[in-house]
Design a protein around this motif. Structure first.
Motif, PDB file in Angstrom:
ATOM      1  N   LEU A 148      69.742 125.156  34.986  1.00  0.00           N
ATOM      2  CA  LEU A 148      70.271 125.195  36.352  1.00  0.00           C
ATOM      3  C   LEU A 148      71.409 124.189  36.490  1.00  0.00           C
ATOM      4  N   LEU A 149      72.452 124.580  37.230  1.00  0.00           N
ATOM      5  CA  LEU A 149      73.565 123.652  37.457  1.00  0.00           C
ATOM      6  C   LEU A 149      73.279 122.756  38.662  1.00  0.00           C
ATOM      7  N   ALA A 150      73.268 121.446  38.426  1.00  0.00           N
ATOM      8  CA  ALA A 150      73.126 120.459  39.500  1.00  0.00           C
ATOM      9  C   ALA A 150      74.450 119.725  39.642  1.00  0.00           C
ATOM     10  N   ALA A 151      74.806 119.378  40.881  1.00  0.00           N
ATOM     11  CA  ALA A 151      76.095 118.751  41.169  1.00  0.00           C
ATOM     12  C   ALA A 151      75.867 117.481  41.990  1.00  0.00           C
ATOM     13  N   ARG A 152      76.574 116.409  41.611  1.00  0.00           N
ATOM     14  CA  ARG A 152      76.390 115.117  42.290  1.00  0.00           C
ATOM     15  C   ARG A 152      77.389 114.974  43.429  1.00  0.00           C
ATOM     16  N   ARG A 153      76.880 114.732  44.631  1.00  0.00           N
ATOM     17  CA  ARG A 153      77.727 114.669  45.828  1.00  0.00           C
ATOM     18  C   ARG A 153      78.567 113.401  45.881  1.00  0.00           C
ATOM     19  N   THR A 154      79.705 113.514  46.535  1.00  0.00           N
ATOM     20  CA  THR A 154      80.567 112.343  46.739  1.00  0.00           C
ATOM     21  C   THR A 154      80.582 111.908  48.202  1.00  0.00           C
ATOM     22  N   ARG A 155      80.074 112.750  49.121  1.00  0.00           N
ATOM     23  CA  ARG A 155      80.143 112.442  50.546  1.00  0.00           C
ATOM     24  C   ARG A 155      79.031 113.158  51.289  1.00  0.00           C
ATOM     25  N   PRO A 156      78.670 112.751  52.505  1.00  0.00           N
ATOM     26  CA  PRO A 156      79.047 111.471  53.131  1.00  0.00           C
ATOM     27  C   PRO A 156      78.402 110.313  52.373  1.00  0.00           C
ATOM     28  N   GLU A 157      78.698 109.099  52.811  1.00  0.00           N
ATOM     29  CA  GLU A 157      78.230 107.933  52.070  1.00  0.00           C
ATOM     30  C   GLU A 157      76.725 107.973  51.830  1.00  0.00           C
ATOM     31  N   ALA A 158      75.985 108.428  52.847  1.00  0.00           N
ATOM     32  CA  ALA A 158      74.519 108.447  52.746  1.00  0.00           C
ATOM     33  C   ALA A 158      74.036 109.396  51.646  1.00  0.00           C
ATOM     34  N   LEU A 159      74.830 110.396  51.288  1.00  0.00           N
ATOM     35  CA  LEU A 159      74.406 111.379  50.285  1.00  0.00           C
ATOM     36  C   LEU A 159      75.157 111.230  48.964  1.00  0.00           C
ATOM     37  N   ALA A 160      76.155 110.333  48.923  1.00  0.00           N
ATOM     38  CA  ALA A 160      76.941 110.167  47.695  1.00  0.00           C
ATOM     39  C   ALA A 160      76.021 109.709  46.572  1.00  0.00           C
ATOM     40  N   GLY A 161      76.128 110.352  45.433  1.00  0.00           N
ATOM     41  CA  GLY A 161      75.283 110.005  44.293  1.00  0.00           C
ATOM     42  C   GLY A 161      74.016 110.844  44.213  1.00  0.00           C
ATOM     43  N   ARG A 162      73.675 111.534  45.296  1.00  0.00           N
ATOM     44  CA  ARG A 162      72.504 112.437  45.263  1.00  0.00           C
ATOM     45  C   ARG A 162      72.966 113.791  44.723  1.00  0.00           C
ATOM     46  N   TRP A 163      72.002 114.541  44.160  1.00  0.00           N
ATOM     47  CA  TRP A 163      72.327 115.818  43.512  1.00  0.00           C
ATOM     48  C   TRP A 163      71.990 116.986  44.421  1.00  0.00           C
ATOM     49  N   GLU A 164      72.765 118.033  44.297  1.00  0.00           N
ATOM     50  CA  GLU A 164      72.577 119.212  45.142  1.00  0.00           C
ATOM     51  C   GLU A 164      72.878 120.476  44.359  1.00  0.00           C
ATOM     52  N   LEU A 165      72.514 121.592  44.979  1.00  0.00           N
ATOM     53  CA  LEU A 165      72.978 122.891  44.524  1.00  0.00           C
ATOM     54  C   LEU A 165      74.316 123.111  45.217  1.00  0.00           C
ATOM     55  N   PRO A 166      75.385 123.422  44.468  1.00  0.00           N
ATOM     56  CA  PRO A 166      76.695 123.541  45.109  1.00  0.00           C
ATOM     57  C   PRO A 166      76.726 124.646  46.168  1.00  0.00           C
ATOM     58  N   GLY A 167      77.507 124.427  47.199  1.00  0.00           N
ATOM     59  CA  GLY A 167      77.599 125.433  48.262  1.00  0.00           C
ATOM     60  C   GLY A 167      78.330 124.878  49.455  1.00  0.00           C
ATOM     61  N   GLY A 168      78.144 125.515  50.591  1.00  0.00           N
ATOM     62  CA  GLY A 168      78.814 125.062  51.805  1.00  0.00           C
ATOM     63  C   GLY A 168      78.604 126.060  52.928  1.00  0.00           C
ATOM     64  N   SER A 169      79.314 125.816  54.018  1.00  0.00           N
ATOM     65  CA  SER A 169      79.105 126.617  55.226  1.00  0.00           C
ATOM     66  C   SER A 169      79.622 128.044  55.078  1.00  0.00           C
ATOM     67  N   VAL A 170      78.841 128.980  55.609  1.00  0.00           N
ATOM     68  CA  VAL A 170      79.282 130.375  55.693  1.00  0.00           C
ATOM     69  C   VAL A 170      80.277 130.465  56.849  1.00  0.00           C
ATOM     70  N   GLU A 171      81.419 131.093  56.608  1.00  0.00           N
ATOM     71  CA  GLU A 171      82.435 131.212  57.662  1.00  0.00           C
ATOM     72  C   GLU A 171      82.083 132.338  58.620  1.00  0.00           C
ATOM     73  N   ALA A 172      82.664 132.297  59.815  1.00  0.00           N
ATOM     74  CA  ALA A 172      82.382 133.322  60.823  1.00  0.00           C
ATOM     75  C   ALA A 172      82.706 134.697  60.250  1.00  0.00           C
ATOM     76  N   GLY A 173      81.749 135.616  60.360  1.00  0.00           N
ATOM     77  CA  GLY A 173      81.957 136.989  59.895  1.00  0.00           C
ATOM     78  C   GLY A 173      81.840 137.165  58.398  1.00  0.00           C
ATOM     79  N   GLU A 174      81.557 136.068  57.686  1.00  0.00           N
ATOM     80  CA  GLU A 174      81.486 136.152  56.228  1.00  0.00           C
ATOM     81  C   GLU A 174      80.070 136.512  55.778  1.00  0.00           C
TER      82      GLU A 174
END
Ligand code: C5P
Length: 149
Positions: A37-63
């Motif tokens: 599995l691919l894990a990615a280390r966050r850079t922001r915000p400060e509280a989450l920098a250095g923690r690992w996540e599954l890459p992704g982000g917000s779904v845009e309107a209508g997407e």
């Protein structure tokens, strides 16, 4: 007991309906390749920098959610991925709801690169627990383990 169960189910249904209408959806990608599995280390915000996540982000309107997975992986990883189904349940996060989608690399895709993260790591099932995941993603580790060999 029955009345309690029915009340709980009605409450769950109400919040599910409200959530579907109101909540902002963030997609997270469980990208699996060669049994890892691919894990990615966050850079922001400060509280989450250095923690690992599954890459992704917000779904845009209508997407479409699957299209958002493809777009985010191209933007953040420079990779072409093919979504192949949901994993686990909706996870509440401050920003709304997190939904995890399984995905694989399309044949011929460039290998993922940390264009938006400070590091990437391919992890096996036995290595999952040791990473300092962001809280929401930690909640899906059980399902992730089941999806890995
Ligand atoms: O990555 P981005 O900052 O756009 O994510 C939006 C929100 O979703 C953040 O609050 C982040 O913590 C959360 N998130 C998460 N797990 C992910 C991706 C995003 O909890 N895998």
């Amino acid at each position: 007991l029955l009345r309690g169960v029915l009340t709980a189910r009605a409450a769950g249904l109400t919040s599910a309906v409200a959530g579907a209408a109101d909540a902002r959806v963030v997609v997270a990608t469980a990208l699996i390749d060669d049994g890892r599995l691919l894990a990615a280390r966050r850079t922001r915000p400060e509280a989450l920098a250095g923690r690992w996540e599954l890459p992704g982000g917000s779904v845009e309107a209508g997407e479409d959610e699957a299209d958002a997975v493809v777009r985010e992986c191209k933007e953040e990883l420079g990779a072409d991925v093919e979504p192949c189904g949901r994993l686990g349940t909706d996870l509440p996060i401050d920003a709304g709801l997190l939904r995890v989608h399984l995905a694989r690399l399309r044949p011929g895709s460039a290998p993922p690169q940390p264009l938006d993260h400070s590091a990437l790591r391919w992890v096996s099932a036995s290595e999952l627990d040791a990473l300092p995941w962001v809280d929401a993603d930690r909640a899906v580790l059980h399902d992730l383990r089941a999806a890995l060999p």
